[in-house]
Design a protein around this motif. Structure first.
Motif, PDB file in Angstrom:
ATOM      1  N   ASP A  66      42.060  52.802  35.876  1.00  0.00           N
ATOM      2  CA  ASP A  66      40.698  53.187  35.921  1.00  0.00           C
ATOM      3  C   ASP A  66      39.994  52.998  37.332  1.00  0.00           C
ATOM      4  O   ASP A  66      38.714  53.235  37.241  1.00  0.00           O
ATOM      5  N   GLY A  67      40.770  52.253  38.062  1.00  0.00           N
ATOM      6  CA  GLY A  67      40.253  51.844  39.223  1.00  0.00           C
ATOM      7  C   GLY A  67      39.097  50.709  39.379  1.00  0.00           C
ATOM      8  O   GLY A  67      38.013  50.486  40.179  1.00  0.00           O
ATOM      9  N   MET A  68      39.173  50.004  38.249  1.00  0.00           N
ATOM     10  CA  MET A  68      38.193  48.742  38.069  1.00  0.00           C
ATOM     11  C   MET A  68      38.430  47.636  39.583  1.00  0.00           C
ATOM     12  O   MET A  68      39.603  47.552  39.938  1.00  0.00           O
ATOM     13  N   PRO A  69      37.397  47.346  40.121  1.00  0.00           N
ATOM     14  CA  PRO A  69      37.474  46.116  41.192  1.00  0.00           C
ATOM     15  C   PRO A  69      38.307  45.059  40.786  1.00  0.00           C
ATOM     16  O   PRO A  69      38.226  44.593  39.689  1.00  0.00           O
ATOM     17  N   LYS A  70      39.016  44.478  41.625  1.00  0.00           N
ATOM     18  CA  LYS A  70      39.955  43.515  41.428  1.00  0.00           C
ATOM     19  C   LYS A  70      39.600  42.244  40.628  1.00  0.00           C
ATOM     20  O   LYS A  70      40.066  41.873  39.690  1.00  0.00           O
ATOM     21  N   PRO A  71      38.159  41.752  41.167  1.00  0.00           N
ATOM     22  CA  PRO A  71      37.529  40.481  40.432  1.00  0.00           C
ATOM     23  C   PRO A  71      37.360  40.671  39.123  1.00  0.00           C
ATOM     24  O   PRO A  71      37.425  40.085  38.259  1.00  0.00           O
ATOM     25  N   GLU A  72      36.812  42.225  38.869  1.00  0.00           N
ATOM     26  CA  GLU A  72      36.515  42.400  37.281  1.00  0.00           C
ATOM     27  C   GLU A  72      37.855  42.463  36.632  1.00  0.00           C
ATOM     28  O   GLU A  72      37.729  42.083  35.435  1.00  0.00           O
ATOM     29  N   ILE A  73      38.701  42.864  36.978  1.00  0.00           N
ATOM     30  CA  ILE A  73      40.258  42.893  36.269  1.00  0.00           C
ATOM     31  C   ILE A  73      40.606  41.769  35.959  1.00  0.00           C
ATOM     32  O   ILE A  73      40.806  41.238  34.924  1.00  0.00           O
ATOM     33  N   GLU A  74      40.568  40.574  36.967  1.00  0.00           N
ATOM     34  CA  GLU A  74      41.058  39.352  36.860  1.00  0.00           C
ATOM     35  C   GLU A  74      40.198  38.711  35.542  1.00  0.00           C
ATOM     36  O   GLU A  74      40.744  37.851  34.897  1.00  0.00           O
ATOM     37  N   ALA A  75      38.744  38.819  35.652  1.00  0.00           N
ATOM     38  CA  ALA A  75      37.932  38.298  34.683  1.00  0.00           C
ATOM     39  C   ALA A  75      38.267  38.848  33.253  1.00  0.00           C
ATOM     40  O   ALA A  75      38.300  38.252  32.343  1.00  0.00           O
ATOM     41  N   ARG A  76      38.436  40.195  33.349  1.00  0.00           N
ATOM     42  CA  ARG A  76      38.815  40.882  31.948  1.00  0.00           C
ATOM     43  C   ARG A  76      40.084  40.471  31.434  1.00  0.00           C
ATOM     44  O   ARG A  76      40.216  40.305  30.131  1.00  0.00           O
ATOM     45  N   VAL A  77      41.111  40.203  32.271  1.00  0.00           N
ATOM     46  CA  VAL A  77      42.456  39.708  31.949  1.00  0.00           C
ATOM     47  C   VAL A  77      42.449  38.437  31.258  1.00  0.00           C
ATOM     48  O   VAL A  77      42.953  37.959  30.139  1.00  0.00           O
ATOM     49  N   ALA A  78      41.597  37.553  31.839  1.00  0.00           N
ATOM     50  CA  ALA A  78      41.214  36.212  31.449  1.00  0.00           C
ATOM     51  C   ALA A  78      40.649  35.846  30.081  1.00  0.00           C
ATOM     52  O   ALA A  78      41.036  35.437  29.151  1.00  0.00           O
ATOM     53  N   GLU A  79      39.747  36.993  29.967  1.00  0.00           N
ATOM     54  CA  GLU A  79      38.758  37.075  28.718  1.00  0.00           C
ATOM     55  C   GLU A  79      39.885  37.389  27.725  1.00  0.00           C
ATOM     56  O   GLU A  79      39.834  37.046  26.532  1.00  0.00           O
ATOM     57  N   MET A  80      40.641  38.513  27.764  1.00  0.00           N
ATOM     58  CA  MET A  80      41.717  38.997  26.812  1.00  0.00           C
ATOM     59  C   MET A  80      42.959  37.895  26.245  1.00  0.00           C
ATOM     60  O   MET A  80      42.916  37.890  25.474  1.00  0.00           O
ATOM     61  N   LEU A  81      43.279  37.302  27.314  1.00  0.00           N
ATOM     62  CA  LEU A  81      43.993  36.103  27.092  1.00  0.00           C
ATOM     63  C   LEU A  81      43.667  35.107  26.236  1.00  0.00           C
ATOM     64  O   LEU A  81      44.348  34.688  25.654  1.00  0.00           O
ATOM     65  N   LYS A  82      42.341  34.967  26.720  1.00  0.00           N
ATOM     66  CA  LYS A  82      41.915  33.902  25.786  1.00  0.00           C
ATOM     67  C   LYS A  82      41.566  34.327  24.177  1.00  0.00           C
ATOM     68  O   LYS A  82      41.723  33.616  23.345  1.00  0.00           O
ATOM     69  N   LEU A  83      41.177  35.707  24.119  1.00  0.00           N
ATOM     70  CA  LEU A  83      41.106  36.167  22.806  1.00  0.00           C
ATOM     71  C   LEU A  83      42.133  36.115  21.918  1.00  0.00           C
ATOM     72  O   LEU A  83      42.115  35.966  20.843  1.00  0.00           O
TER      73      LEU A  83
END
Length: 380
Positions: free
Chosen positions: A122-139
């Motif tokens: 989807d072309g999300m910026p890399k810093p946002e991807i890293e933050a979202r992935v970390a959020e999902m891993l924690k979830l």
């Protein structure tokens, strides 16, 4: 009306006339050649609802899910999502994500790369991807497994990765096709509650397809029972179990005894049925659709029936027979009682005490009995 069974949360938009459905199937039919998979189906699902499509293989539930996802197009009818007709919109443009039974993880990618894949597309910026992935891993509680690959994970962990990837893009609706089918029984039971908690935390609308009755009863706010492309009943788990709309629903969900007979009389206090085997059934259910002389069925669950060596005091809702089979399951004992007219009645009793006062064994004479509020009268 008194609520049937306990409810998980104070959430029932389907009872609010002013509430607008989030997903609407309007007169949906889907044919594959001469075969009709879904037949003129109309169904409403509400925002933030955990909704289950339950039925045997071939009933049309997965076809319905695939049409909502955009992988199949209806032969006729339309599907509305948040008031918008989504017919013709390709899957990748729908605010819907689907989690498959096989999980479909990329074997050469790590856990975090699998979760990030759709976000990168989807072309999300890399810093946002890293933050979202970390959020999902924690979830999904997989922070320690971020660098592992799918083959290094257990079945339950792979299921969590697939779930995290499905919700990472924050779809409006998450579709789950037999999501727990590959897990063993104990892990499946644990994951059911995790899915419920996750759905509540994310505030998403979940639509799950399953043939597992216990799974649907545990997780869903409401269940649609499907058969041959049609919806037989839509209700809460407690209503489905305690007040089935037909013999099919009663027999499909859980275990049930069906006594066939004819209505002898009906009044404001209840219904009296002359059972074909000679038993008189008296129920508090008025049986509004049933009139005297009409053939009906009385449905009652095994746990509502008492089995005893003692004859009940009243002259109705009781019959004598013989203990035919016994299954000791630890927390409960299941009895099959063969009535004197030859019918087999299933009963079950919770083993609340270590010593049973009225112990029954094979070939013992026994009576079955049940209270007047224990069953439901069915006309179809």
């Amino acid at each position: 009306m008194k609520s049937l069974g306990s409810i998980r949360r104070s959430f029932a938009p389907w009872n609010d006339p002013a509430a607008r459905p989030y997903i609407s199937f309007e007169g949906i039919t889907k044919r594959f050649g001469d075969f009709t998979a879904v037949d003129n189906l109309t169904l409403d699902i509400y925002e933030r609802e955990f909704f289950a499509l339950l039925g045997a293989s071939g009933c049309g539930k997965t076809t319905l899910l695939r049409m909502l996802a955009g992988f199949e197009q209806p032969t006729s009818g339309r599907i509305l999502l948040d008031g918008q007709d989504i017919s013709g919109i390709p899957p990748y443009r729908r605010p819907v994500n689907m989690m498959f039974q096989s999980y479909a993880l990329f074997p050469h990618m790590t856990v975090e790369a699998n979760i990030a894949f759709g976000l990168k597309q989807d072309g999300m910026p890399k810093p946002e991807i890293e933050a979202r992935v970390a959020e999902m891993l924690k979830l999904v509680k997989l922070e320690k497994f971020a660098k592992r690959k799918p083959h290094q994970l257990s079945g339950g962990q792979r299921q969590r990765v697939a779930l995290a990837r499905s919700v990472a893009k924050r779809p409006k609706v998450l579709l789950l096709d037999e999501p727990l089918g590959a897990l063993d029984k104990k892990l499946r039971e644990e994951t059911q509650f995790e899915l419920m908690d996750l759905q509540q935390e994310l505030g998403l609308t979940f639509v799950v397809v399953t043939h597992d009755q216990e799974e649907a009863m545990t997780m869903a706010d409401r269940i649609a029972i499907m058969d041959k492309g049609e919806v037989m009943q839509v209700a809460t788990p407690a209503e489905i179990y305690e007040a089935p709309a037909s013999r099919f629903v009663a027999d499909f969900v859980g275990s049930v005894n069906l006594f066939e007979g004819v209505v002898r009389e009906r009044d404001a206090k209840g219904t009296t049925i002359a059972d074909n085997g000679g038993m008189t059934i008296r129920t508090d259910i008025a049986g509004e659709e049933a009139s005297p002389g009409q053939p009906v069925w009385f449905a009652i669950r095994p746990e509502k029936i008492k089995v005893s060596s003692r004859k009940p005091a009243n002259g109705f809702n009781a019959a004598e027979g013989e203990i035919w089979d016994i299954a000791y399951l630890g927390d409960m004992t299941v009895y099959h009682v063969k009535l004197d007219d030859g019918r087999i009645v299933k009963t079950s009793a919770v083993n609340a005490a270590r010593v049973v006062e009225d112990a029954l064994t094979w070939s013992d004479r026994a009576w079955i009995s049940f209270p007047t509020d224990a069953g439901v009268v069915l006309t179809r």
